[in-house]
Design a protein around this motif. Sequence first.
Motif, PDB file in Angstrom:
ATOM      1  N   ILE A 157       0.821  -1.243   0.080  1.00 14.56           N
ATOM      2  CA  ILE A 157       0.010   0.088   0.031  1.00 14.56           C
ATOM      3  C   ILE A 157       0.897   1.116   0.141  1.00 14.56           C
ATOM      4  CG2 ILE A 157      -1.641   1.369   1.336  1.00 14.56           C
ATOM      5  CD1 ILE A 157      -2.789  -1.099   2.311  1.00 14.56           C
ATOM      6  N   ILE A 158       0.809   2.188  -1.123  1.00 14.40           N
ATOM      7  CA  ILE A 158       1.509   3.281  -1.283  1.00 14.40           C
ATOM      8  C   ILE A 158       0.799   4.506  -1.078  1.00 14.40           C
ATOM      9  CG2 ILE A 158       3.244   4.329  -2.575  1.00 14.40           C
ATOM     10  CD1 ILE A 158       4.265   1.564  -1.462  1.00 14.40           C
ATOM     11  N   GLY A 173       3.089  -2.637   7.233  1.00 19.03           N
ATOM     12  CA  GLY A 173       3.639  -1.573   6.666  1.00 19.03           C
ATOM     13  C   GLY A 173       3.802  -0.539   8.005  1.00 19.03           C
ATOM     14  N   VAL A 174       4.247   0.473   7.592  1.00 18.71           N
ATOM     15  CA  VAL A 174       4.214   1.778   8.583  1.00 18.71           C
ATOM     16  C   VAL A 174       3.364   2.986   7.872  1.00 18.71           C
ATOM     17  CG1 VAL A 174       6.248   2.653   7.771  1.00 18.71           C
ATOM     18  CG2 VAL A 174       5.453   3.099  10.134  1.00 18.71           C
ATOM     19  N   ALA A 175       2.464   3.534   8.812  1.00 23.09           N
ATOM     20  CA  ALA A 175       1.707   4.457   8.397  1.00 23.09           C
ATOM     21  C   ALA A 175       1.996   5.863   9.237  1.00 23.09           C
ATOM     22  CB  ALA A 175       0.283   4.241   8.621  1.00 23.09           C
ATOM     23  N   GLU A 193      -8.099   3.203   0.891  1.00 20.67           N
ATOM     24  CA  GLU A 193      -9.165   4.111   1.260  1.00 20.67           C
ATOM     25  C   GLU A 193      -9.678   4.371   2.720  1.00 20.67           C
ATOM     26  OE1 GLU A 193     -13.771   4.589  -0.210  1.00 20.67           O
ATOM     27  OE2 GLU A 193     -12.844   2.731  -0.475  1.00 20.67           O
ATOM     28  N   GLN A 194      -9.276   3.168   3.467  1.00 19.45           N
ATOM     29  CA  GLN A 194      -9.881   3.065   4.888  1.00 19.45           C
ATOM     30  C   GLN A 194      -8.671   3.789   5.755  1.00 19.45           C
ATOM     31  OE1 GLN A 194     -12.478   2.070   6.683  1.00 19.45           O
ATOM     32  NE2 GLN A 194     -11.658   3.368   8.195  1.00 19.45           N
ATOM     33  N   LEU A 195      -7.452   3.755   5.208  1.00 25.67           N
ATOM     34  CA  LEU A 195      -6.202   4.443   5.737  1.00 25.67           C
ATOM     35  C   LEU A 195      -6.363   5.985   5.669  1.00 25.67           C
ATOM     36  CD1 LEU A 195      -3.627   1.930   4.830  1.00 25.67           C
ATOM     37  CD2 LEU A 195      -4.239   2.427   7.077  1.00 25.67           C
ATOM     38  N   ASN A 202       1.206   9.420   4.795  1.00 27.01           N
ATOM     39  CA  ASN A 202       2.118   8.574   4.179  1.00 27.01           C
ATOM     40  C   ASN A 202       2.344   7.025   4.622  1.00 27.01           C
ATOM     41  OD1 ASN A 202       3.833  10.341   2.172  1.00 27.01           O
ATOM     42  ND2 ASN A 202       4.184  11.571   4.086  1.00 27.01           N
ATOM     43  N   THR A 203       2.518   6.176   3.722  1.00 29.93           N
ATOM     44  CA  THR A 203       2.756   4.925   4.088  1.00 29.93           C
ATOM     45  C   THR A 203       3.917   4.552   3.444  1.00 29.93           C
ATOM     46  OG1 THR A 203       1.550   4.058   2.336  1.00 29.93           O
ATOM     47  CG2 THR A 203       0.291   4.331   4.219  1.00 29.93           C
TER      48      THR A 203
END
Length: 321
Positions: A157-158, A173-175, A193-195, A202-203
């Motif tokens: 997820i980018i 991942g890291v957000a 979308e949820q993030l 940023n991820t």
Amino acid sequence: MNNKIVKPISLTLVVILVLGVILYSLADRYLIERVIIDHVPAVQIAPTQQANLIQTTAPVAAQAKVGSNKSVRYDDWNYEREGVSIHIEQVTAGSGNSQVVYYIADVKIADATLLSNAFAKNQFGKNIIQYTSQIAQNNDAIFAINGDYYGFRSDGIIIRNGVVFRDVPARTGVAFYRDGSMRIYDETKTTAEQLLADGVWNTFSFGPALVEYSEVVVTQSKVMIDTNMGNHSIQGDNPRTGVGIIGNNHFIFVVVDGRSRGYSVGLDLTEFANIFKELGCTAAYNLDGGGSSTMYFMGRTVNNPLGTEKERGTSDILFIK
């Protein structure tokens, strides 16, 4: 034509064809640029108007230079202005062939969106690379580290500067959130979308997680970041790049030099994680390492990549403008 001649010719043509396919596959995997978005700033619009990449191509909004009229103090290792504080320290441990050199950047910012991302050549795609220092200079960065080398793979997820560029869940991942927090998360249990709805700015998709809830969580079991050809375990003593958080808008960045005996041998993942824990980080995450590991500050490359003073190209950076 004599059959004895035809068979060797046919076999030679098959061998040439197979070698050609292999060479093209390698070139496509590692060398050939594939541009998906030609000018990324055109889709990274103002925070109040950001939307999914697929839904908008609005031009970037003009933004004032934060603190441009305020007092700025800096030297080779420190930077202070209203809303931004950066302090860098070089650490040398051990001696001889066991010596390791690493750099710690303690960064405090007043606004979480000051911690930004930039892509090589301002393009999004595959095998598009520049040196970390080049990307930093092109984006007026004060401070920067290499990112996750997203262009080396086709999943993860980018989300960058509030815009979705890829939504293919694959790993831990890291957000980074707009409220200044940073969280480790499982990509396969959410969506881009949820993030975004939860306030992600940023991820990054690499890993593994190093520290969670103030405790080291990485193990010495074999860790694979990708299953693509050419990838390998990231265990053992290696150059490293990572990011941790102490509190909202208070980040720790660590870059370790390695693979250069007599200068810096590097660190394994547990040793790397312990640095973040000892510095008081509640969470920490491993980014791309090896020859990519680079820290940039005020116009210079701070560390010595691979002990050769030569950077390796990467596809993205995390930086402060």
